[in-house]
Design a protein around this motif. Structure first.
Motif, mmCIF file in Angstrom:
data_model
loop_
_atom_site.group_PDB
_atom_site.id
_atom_site.type_symbol
_atom_site.label_atom_id
_atom_site.label_comp_id
_atom_site.label_asym_id
_atom_site.label_seq_id
_atom_site.Cartn_x
_atom_site.Cartn_y
_atom_site.Cartn_z
ATOM 1 N N TYR A 49 10.861 60.744 15.804
ATOM 2 C CA TYR A 49 9.832 60.616 16.854
ATOM 3 C C TYR A 49 9.258 59.334 17.368
ATOM 4 O O TYR A 49 8.768 58.654 16.205
ATOM 5 C CB TYR A 49 8.577 61.697 16.465
ATOM 6 N N VAL A 50 9.517 58.724 18.503
ATOM 7 C CA VAL A 50 9.047 57.536 18.485
ATOM 8 C C VAL A 50 7.825 57.539 19.605
ATOM 9 O O VAL A 50 7.815 58.120 20.474
ATOM 10 C CB VAL A 50 10.085 56.611 19.416
ATOM 11 N N ASP A 51 6.659 57.156 18.956
ATOM 12 C CA ASP A 51 5.262 57.318 19.497
ATOM 13 C C ASP A 51 5.293 55.953 20.635
ATOM 14 O O ASP A 51 5.489 54.764 20.379
ATOM 15 C CB ASP A 51 4.425 57.090 18.677
ATOM 16 N N ILE A 52 4.805 56.516 21.731
ATOM 17 C CA ILE A 52 4.752 55.388 22.939
ATOM 18 C C ILE A 52 3.328 55.181 23.215
ATOM 19 O O ILE A 52 3.019 54.323 23.800
ATOM 20 C CB ILE A 52 5.412 56.048 24.134
ATOM 21 N N SER A 53 2.383 55.917 22.601
ATOM 22 C CA SER A 53 1.184 55.649 22.894
ATOM 23 C C SER A 53 0.419 54.216 22.323
ATOM 24 O O SER A 53 -0.628 53.750 23.003
ATOM 25 C CB SER A 53 0.084 56.654 22.255
ATOM 26 N N PRO A 54 0.858 53.638 21.544
ATOM 27 C CA PRO A 54 0.353 52.496 21.230
ATOM 28 C C PRO A 54 0.966 51.100 22.184
ATOM 29 O O PRO A 54 0.276 50.065 22.267
ATOM 30 C CB PRO A 54 0.889 51.760 19.894
ATOM 31 N N LEU A 55 1.625 51.563 22.942
ATOM 32 C CA LEU A 55 2.219 50.443 23.928
ATOM 33 C C LEU A 55 1.094 50.099 24.882
ATOM 34 O O LEU A 55 0.427 50.915 25.701
ATOM 35 C CB LEU A 55 3.572 50.917 24.682
ATOM 36 N N PRO A 56 1.199 48.728 24.967
ATOM 37 C CA PRO A 56 -0.002 48.214 26.191
ATOM 38 C C PRO A 56 0.651 48.338 27.543
ATOM 39 O O PRO A 56 1.988 48.713 27.579
ATOM 40 C CB PRO A 56 -0.083 46.694 26.158
ATOM 41 N N VAL A 72 5.405 46.165 21.083
ATOM 42 C CA VAL A 72 6.774 46.426 21.982
ATOM 43 C C VAL A 72 7.820 45.972 21.298
ATOM 44 O O VAL A 72 8.908 46.564 21.509
ATOM 45 C CB VAL A 72 6.375 45.490 23.119
ATOM 46 N N GLU A 73 7.962 44.818 20.522
ATOM 47 C CA GLU A 73 9.112 44.534 19.585
ATOM 48 C C GLU A 73 9.620 45.907 18.892
ATOM 49 O O GLU A 73 10.969 45.904 18.658
ATOM 50 C CB GLU A 73 9.018 43.501 18.987
ATOM 51 N N VAL A 74 8.634 46.329 18.039
ATOM 52 C CA VAL A 74 8.854 47.670 17.222
ATOM 53 C C VAL A 74 9.622 48.535 18.158
ATOM 54 O O VAL A 74 10.460 49.199 17.646
ATOM 55 C CB VAL A 74 8.002 47.844 16.361
ATOM 56 N N PHE A 75 9.036 48.838 19.191
ATOM 57 C CA PHE A 75 9.448 49.916 19.952
ATOM 58 C C PHE A 75 10.857 49.734 20.516
ATOM 59 O O PHE A 75 12.038 50.579 20.354
ATOM 60 C CB PHE A 75 8.489 50.257 21.208
ATOM 61 N N ARG A 76 11.120 48.499 20.899
ATOM 62 C CA ARG A 76 12.415 48.161 21.431
ATOM 63 C C ARG A 76 13.648 48.247 20.321
ATOM 64 O O ARG A 76 14.668 48.571 20.829
ATOM 65 C CB ARG A 76 12.288 46.810 21.969
ATOM 66 N N LYS A 77 12.982 47.850 19.292
ATOM 67 C CA LYS A 77 14.005 47.969 18.133
ATOM 68 C C LYS A 77 14.406 49.412 17.902
ATOM 69 O O LYS A 77 15.758 49.617 17.453
ATOM 70 C CB LYS A 77 13.617 47.190 16.959
#
Length: 199
Positions: A49-56, A72-77
């Motif tokens: 599960y990749v949480d998108i809620s913290p993204l600005p 964002v870097e963590v999400f993109r990775k």
């Protein structure tokens, strides 16, 4: 022995699961969590599960010397390292949700980390069950170079009896779980086909 060796060599397909709704009791989140449980019984496949809620909100002023904010870097990775994607997307005003579009846009910034991967969409809602959001997401996927499975389609009218979810948004309907399993198996097979062509 040879069959056992082939089974042991089967790669594990890593799926990044994204929910377009930020609501804790979201039916679409319920679909994604149910898929994660079902996936435990599918050999060679796992969902994170990749949480998108913290993204600005996307803002190129936040990009500095080719880098992005840490979250964002963590999400993109996570998106880059996944073999394929499972979107659980509600429909807002005939389209995808703002948070999901924002997440998609961040991961498409250079270099686009979605490219040439398989994906599947499931959705729950009223009426058409999120179908129009799915069609918009497929259009977005053309530019991203995402390859969506075409069958089986999964649109769930969450408000049509019998009840599909409990009061906490947990999927309880067995027929729906079987349909969800069919989507996962199709995504797994398609991902293996794509990876085979690329390797």
């Amino acid at each position: 022995m040879q069959a056992a060796a082939v089974m042991a060599a089967q790669p594990v397909i890593k799926v990044a699961g994204l929910c377009g709704s930020l609501r804790k009791g979201s039916y679409n989140r319920g679909l994604l969590l149910a898929a994660m449980e079902i996936c435990k019984d599918i050999k060679g496949m796992e969902i994170e599960y990749v949480d998108i809620s913290p993204l600005p909100f996307l803002n190129t002023d936040l990009e500095v010397n080719g880098t992005y904010p840490a979250v964002v870097e963590v999400f993109r990775k996570k998106i880059e390292e996944a073999d394929c994607y499972l979107f659980a997307s509600p429909e807002y005003n005939y389209s995808v949700t703002g948070p999901l579009k924002n997440a998609i846009d961040w991961a498409s910034r250079p270099p686009n980390v979605w490219a040439d991967k398989a994906a599947a969409i499931v959705s729950a809602g009223g009426g058409f069950g999120g179908g129009r959001a799915q069609y918009h997401l497929r259009q977005i996927g053309v530019y991203l170079d995402l390859h969506f499975i075409n069958k089986p389609e999964f649109f769930l009218n969450a408000f049509q009896p019998p009840s599909k979810f409990d009061s906490d948004g947990v999927l309880t309907d067995e027929e729906t779980k079987q349909k969800l399993r069919a989507v996962l198996l199709s995504l797994q097979a398609f991902t293996l086909r794509l990876k085979g062509k690329c390797e």
